[in-house]
Design an enzyme around this catalytic site. Structure first.
Site, PDB file in Angstrom:
ATOM      1  N   CYS A  61      39.596  10.521  19.693  1.00 41.91           N
ATOM      2  CA  CYS A  61      40.791  10.971  20.426  1.00 41.91           C
ATOM      3  C   CYS A  61      42.055  10.422  19.748  1.00 41.91           C
ATOM      4  CB  CYS A  61      40.690  10.569  21.895  1.00 41.91           C
ATOM      5  SG  CYS A  61      41.775  11.534  22.987  1.00 41.91           S
TER       6      CYS A  61
ATOM      7  N   HIS B  18      34.928  12.403  24.030  1.00 41.17           N
ATOM      8  CA  HIS B  18      34.598  11.147  24.696  1.00 41.17           C
ATOM      9  C   HIS B  18      33.136  11.162  25.156  1.00 41.17           C
ATOM     10  CE1 HIS B  18      38.668   9.588  24.760  1.00 41.17           C
ATOM     11  NE2 HIS B  18      39.101  10.750  25.196  1.00 41.17           N
TER      12      HIS B  18
END
Length: 484
Positions: free
Chosen positions: A331, A430
């Protein structure tokens, strides 16, 4: 519809775990149970089935109830972006920012939204377990409160106070909380639980009796220290490093930047026998012994990248790469690994463009639109399945035709990037390492092997252990009697 609220004498007294444990206790008894947290402040978020984001702890509590997470379960989520501002997430979607200067008045405006979510959740369940935030003893924050007694009063929900005996001063914490609360708030507290006792509970009996006499609250039990809690997902604070087996073969270094987000992405790896996670705090160099440097997510990528350089970690990382080490960015960490991060609309402050770490041939453009979705697919190098979620602002695209995508989603889209030699990689997914096969493939690439354990099964076993301990050590019937 019956509900009960767990509040604490302070932060980190175990409210989140005990809420999850009670959710599983009552789910095991055949009740339809739902978790609820009126307001959470955390950058550790999860994606719900209705396409929003909530605190990671509430998503795990939903798992404990054996239901899918919903934005109803955490209607207000504050995600700190700096020491003075936080992004406000209402029912899963970004709704602007809250500044410290108007924190008290600003949050009060969300009480109607909170009560509506709570009432809807009550209509779907036999019992709602509500988790407070911080402590109601922070009376300077009582005005405009929607997280603790402000919510309890508005919703008329009885409260159980949690005290942590392991940190010391639990008698003074509980008695002091009783002493400073407003009488109307105090009336809502119906009992207390002592958490994290090491040793013989009978030694504490006189203290337990004193708390009952002084406060008038019913003692509902003493919970021992439960070792298996370490196998549960990380909550709202970064866990301390734990001891490592002498058989460990690789070290994964994680630099801790100020706005780190979703720091639980390595939970599954931490349970591997041959892996040691080293959390590198400010003022310390990235260890030369590390096999992998993992750059985690960030709520303020540009500011955290600036901090990364101020710490000299960019120099350490360059040396790590020259020595043949591996790097993985997830991310915000993935964005940092690229050539540039462009913020033309001032998403993270003033409009700017900053150089990335230059380890992947990709560029990122930040936008106000936030991508929030669950995702699944394969990693292209080995066709291994993954499942996870994305929460990020902006898009990252390759800047060169030689860039090799890391993943292919089930809808056919390719994303992420990996260097030709396989040593530098990054993506937005994630919880990438939760699936056994995916975790094993990365460990094999990094020079060791996986134990092959099922991470979900490990979490399930730990949760059932917590629930069984609570069932045997707490007055569960007393808790049900308090709920209303």
């Amino acid at each position: 519809m019956p509900a009960i609220m767990l509040q604490g004498t302070g932060s980190d007294v175990g409210k989140s775990v005990l809420t999850a444990g009670l959710c599983r206790v009552f789910a095991n008894r055949g009740l339809t149970v739902r978790p609820f947290k009126p307001q959470n402040m955390s950058n550790n978020a999860a994606v719900t089935i209705d396409g929003g984001e909530i605190g990671r702890a509430q998503a795990f509590q939903a798992y404990a109830c054996r239901v899918a997470p919903s934005t109803l379960m955490n209607p207000v989520l504050l995600k700190p972006e700096s020491d003075h501002t936080a992004q406000v997430i209402v029912r899963g979607q970004a709704q602007g920012h809250l500044h410290a200067s108007n924190f008290i008045s600003g949050r009060a405006a969300f009480l109607p939204e909170v009560l509506t979510a709570f009432e809807t959740l009550c209509g779907q369940s036999d019992l709602v377990i509500v988790e407070g935030a911080g402590s109601p003893a922070e009376i300077n924050l009582r005005q405009g409160d929607i997280a603790n007694m402000g919510f309890a009063r508005a919703a008329n929900v009885p409260v159980i106070m949690i005290g942590d005996i392991d940190r010391g001063g639990v008698i003074a914490s509980l008695v002091g909380t009783h002493a400073i609360l407003e009488p109307a708030d105090r009336e809502l507290i119906k009992g207390f639980i002592i958490n994290r006792l090491r040793g013989d509970a009978s030694i504490f009996q006189s203290g337990y009796d004193f708390i009952e006499r002084f406060t008038g609250w019913k003692g509902l039990g003493v919970l021992p220290w439960i070792d298996s809690i370490r196998d549960l997902p990380s909550e709202d604070s970064i866990p301390d490093d734990v001891g490592c087996s002498s058989t460990s073969r690789i070290e994964i270094a994680v630099p801790l930047m100020p706005r780190i987000a979703n720091f639980d992405d390595l939970d599954a790896l931490e349970g591997e026998t041959h892996v040691k996670i080293i959390r590198v705090r400010p003022g310390h160099p990235l260890p030369a012994s590390a096999h992998v440097v993992f750059l985690p997510g960030s709520k303020a990528t540009i500011a955290d990248l600036r901090f990364f350089r101020q710490q000299g970690w960019d120099i350490d990382l360059a040396g790590h790469v020259r020595r043949g080490g591996y790097v993985f960015g997830l991310c915000g960490g993935y964005q940092m690994l690229g050539q540039t991060i462009d913020d033309p609309d001032g998403v993270e402050g003033s409009p700017t463009t900053v150089p990335g770490l230059g380890l992947l041939e990709v560029n990122t453009v930040l936008t106000h639109d936030k991508k929030i979705n669950q995702t699944s697919g394969i990693t292209l190098s080995d066709n291994t399945r993954f499942s996870g979620y994305e929460i990020h602002c902006g898009e990252t695209a390759s800047s060169h035709s030689r860039v090799i995508p890391l993943i292919k989603r089930d809808d056919g889209r390719r994303d992420g990037a990996i260097s030709p030699d396989g040593r530098i990689a990054g993506c937005y997914v994630h919880r990438l390492f939760d699936m056994t096969g995916q975790r094993a493939a990365w460990l094999d690439r990094w020079g060791t092997h996986s134990d092959g354990l099922d991470y979900t099964a490990r979490v399930e076993h730990a949760l059932e252990t917590v629930a069984a301990t609570m069932e045997s050590r707490l007055d569960i019937e007393g808790l049900l009697a308090v709920a209303r």
